[in-house]
Design a protein around this motif. Structure first.
Motif, PDB file in Angstrom:
ATOM      1  N   ARG A 279     -18.602 -40.083  14.319  1.00  0.00           N
ATOM      2  CA  ARG A 279     -18.079 -40.687  15.552  1.00  0.00           C
ATOM      3  C   ARG A 279     -18.100 -42.211  15.482  1.00  0.00           C
ATOM      4  O   ARG A 279     -17.172 -42.879  15.939  1.00  0.00           O
ATOM      5  CB  ARG A 279     -18.845 -40.153  16.760  1.00  0.00           C
ATOM      6  N   CYS A 311     -24.967 -31.180  18.910  1.00  0.00           N
ATOM      7  CA  CYS A 311     -25.343 -31.350  20.320  1.00  0.00           C
ATOM      8  C   CYS A 311     -25.543 -30.046  21.069  1.00  0.00           C
ATOM      9  O   CYS A 311     -25.580 -30.037  22.301  1.00  0.00           O
ATOM     10  CB  CYS A 311     -24.292 -32.148  21.095  1.00  0.00           C
ATOM     11  N   ASP A 314     -29.014 -30.142  23.028  1.00  0.00           N
ATOM     12  CA  ASP A 314     -29.397 -31.352  23.747  1.00  0.00           C
ATOM     13  C   ASP A 314     -28.961 -31.349  25.207  1.00  0.00           C
ATOM     14  O   ASP A 314     -27.864 -30.926  25.538  1.00  0.00           O
ATOM     15  CB  ASP A 314     -28.791 -32.572  23.055  1.00  0.00           C
ATOM     16  N   CYS A 319     -27.568 -36.588  25.228  1.00  0.00           N
ATOM     17  CA  CYS A 319     -26.299 -36.902  24.567  1.00  0.00           C
ATOM     18  C   CYS A 319     -25.754 -38.247  25.050  1.00  0.00           C
ATOM     19  O   CYS A 319     -25.220 -39.040  24.277  1.00  0.00           O
ATOM     20  CB  CYS A 319     -25.255 -35.824  24.846  1.00  0.00           C
ATOM     21  N   CYS A 322     -27.925 -40.908  23.518  1.00  0.00           N
ATOM     22  CA  CYS A 322     -27.689 -40.914  22.069  1.00  0.00           C
ATOM     23  C   CYS A 322     -26.383 -41.642  21.760  1.00  0.00           C
ATOM     24  O   CYS A 322     -26.326 -42.488  20.865  1.00  0.00           O
ATOM     25  CB  CYS A 322     -27.637 -39.477  21.565  1.00  0.00           C
ATOM     26  N   LEU A 323     -25.357 -41.349  22.533  1.00  0.00           N
ATOM     27  CA  LEU A 323     -24.066 -41.986  22.261  1.00  0.00           C
ATOM     28  C   LEU A 323     -24.083 -43.468  22.605  1.00  0.00           C
ATOM     29  O   LEU A 323     -23.482 -44.282  21.904  1.00  0.00           O
ATOM     30  CB  LEU A 323     -22.949 -41.271  23.017  1.00  0.00           C
ATOM     31  N   ARG A 326     -25.690 -45.052  19.732  1.00  0.00           N
ATOM     32  CA  ARG A 326     -24.809 -45.054  18.565  1.00  0.00           C
ATOM     33  C   ARG A 326     -23.710 -46.114  18.685  1.00  0.00           C
ATOM     34  O   ARG A 326     -23.390 -46.815  17.731  1.00  0.00           O
ATOM     35  CB  ARG A 326     -24.170 -43.670  18.384  1.00  0.00           C
TER      36      ARG A 326
HETATM   37 FE1  FES Z   1     -25.367 -35.218  21.712  1.00  0.00          FE
HETATM   38 FE2  FES Z   1     -26.125 -37.348  20.088  1.00  0.00          FE
HETATM   39  S1  FES Z   1     -27.285 -35.568  20.725  1.00  0.00           S
HETATM   40  S2  FES Z   1     -24.344 -37.074  21.297  1.00  0.00           S
END
Ligand code: FES
Ligand code: 5AD
Length: 351
Positions: A279, A311, A314, A319, A322-323, A326
């Motif tokens: 991603r 995911c 999660d 999520c 996490c995003l 990221r």
């Molecule tokens: Fe779902 Fe990273 S754990 S986006």
């Protein structure tokens, strides 16, 4: 090659032969990604839009050869969310900063127009600042119209492949590219912001198929274009085929950005499944949307279109965080906003 990329970046088009060169030759990918990222930066800056994906049902009346939730897959534990569960996902999503909810599911006749219209009205009255996207497959024009009138703003329906012969290799005969494309043009006519797209590296796909995909999208001019690698699912007729190539997906994202400067291009879950940094790489190749999962954890594992989907264990909040992390790690920022498509004439949503 450099000249081709320059031409694409300045004219936003190429001939079929030029596209073929670019698609088949990865030697200048770095330059291609740079150009795509620069163009995305010009229009959307470092903003990444989020859509909260709610997987409302894994029942499906269709039997696509690639898809894990196809009708004939007896291994799937089928579920459908109740309207109350869906509304709970929206509430949680709203608190996490989502301003777009995507209701996605297999083609499940349980979700009638009446049920969906009532649900849409509730969501839109509770969250008037949010956009609602539907991704529920092929329905009648009348159904699309009713859902639009009840408040749906957007509709996602990938065309999957724009080559009729290839379409028939991926789908049983009761499904046709013609009907798929008719649905897409109807959705557009009604006034939806439409998303389409295709898989990269699906069985029997050739470069000509990919060129046909790009030409079809130029005709349709969708607001969003979602692509990801084909990924094998062990309980489908395509179990023996290999996964699509991640680098080719990234190359196609970059080409799409340069062909469609204003498009919303998601960096998809399938891309994140094929490569742990997929991603992030998608964003750096020109994508500008991510679609984290808002479904209840209890059903996540059951919505498996392909093996090893990420995911599935999660919580929505995990999520989301996490995003954010990221995106920040590569210098981007998730925004709390409906994230409407921009256009050259106006920066607000087409009504
Ligand atoms: Fe779902 Fe990273 S754990 S986006
Ligand atoms: N691999 C990758 N993508 C898939 N999809 C369905 N099955 C697979 C698979 N095995 C994609 C299709 C569909 C979207 C929701 O997921 O393109 O439109």
């Amino acid at each position: 090659m450099e000249q081709l990329i320059e031409k694409l970046a300045s004219t936003h088009d190429l001939t079929d032969d030029e596209l073929r060169c670019l698609i088949e030759d990865g030697s200048c990918d770095d330059l291609l990604f740079q150009k795509a990222e620069a163009l995305r930066q010009q229009i959307y800056g470092k903003d990444v839009y989020v859509r909260g994906l709610i997987e409302i049902s894994n029942y499906c009346k269709n039997n696509c050869y690639y898809c894990g939730i196809r009708r004939d897959n007896r291994q799937v534990d089928r579920y459908r969310l109740t309207p109350e569960q869906i509304l709970e996902c929206c509430a949680e999503g709203y608190d996490l900063g989502f301003r777009t909810f995507v209701l996605q599911g297999g083609e499940d006749p349980y979700f009638t127009d009446d049920l969906l219209c009532a649900l849409l009205k509730t969501i839109k009255s509770r969250y008037p600042d949010c956009a609602v996207t539907l991704s529920l497959g092929e329905r009648s024009r009348d159904s699309y119209q009713r859902l639009y009138d009840a408040g749906a703003d957007r509709y996602l329906l990938r065309h999957e492949t724009a080559s009729p012969a290839h379409y028939n290799k991926l789908h049983p005969q009761e499904l046709s590219l013609e009907n798929r494309q008719r649905c897409l043009f109807q959705l557009k006519e009604i006034g939806y912001q439409v998303g389409s797209g295709f898989m990269v590296g699906s069985p029997y796909q050739t470069t000509d198929c990919l060129i046909a995909d790009l030409r079809f999208l130029q005709q349709l001019q969708p607001a969003m274009i979602g692509i990801g690698p084909f990924l094998t699912h062990q309980d489908t007729p395509f179990r023996e085929f290999e996964n699509g190539n991640t680098q080719l997906v990234l190359r196609m994202i970059a080409i799409l950005r340069l062909l469609f400067p204003y498009a919303l291009l998601p960096s998809t879950t399938a891309l994140g499944t094929a490569d742990p940094l997929g991603r992030e790489k998608g964003i750096k190749a020109g994508a500008n949307v991510v679609m984290p999962n808002l479904s209840p954890v209890s059903v996540r594992k059951k919505y498996e279109l392909y093996d090893n989907k990420i995911c599935t264990g999660d919580e929505a909040a995990e999520c989301r965080m996490c995003l954010s992390r990221r995106m920040e790690s590569i210098g981007y920022k998730i925004v709390v906003d409906r994230g409407d498509v921009k256009s050259p004439e106006r920066t607000k949503t087409p009504s």
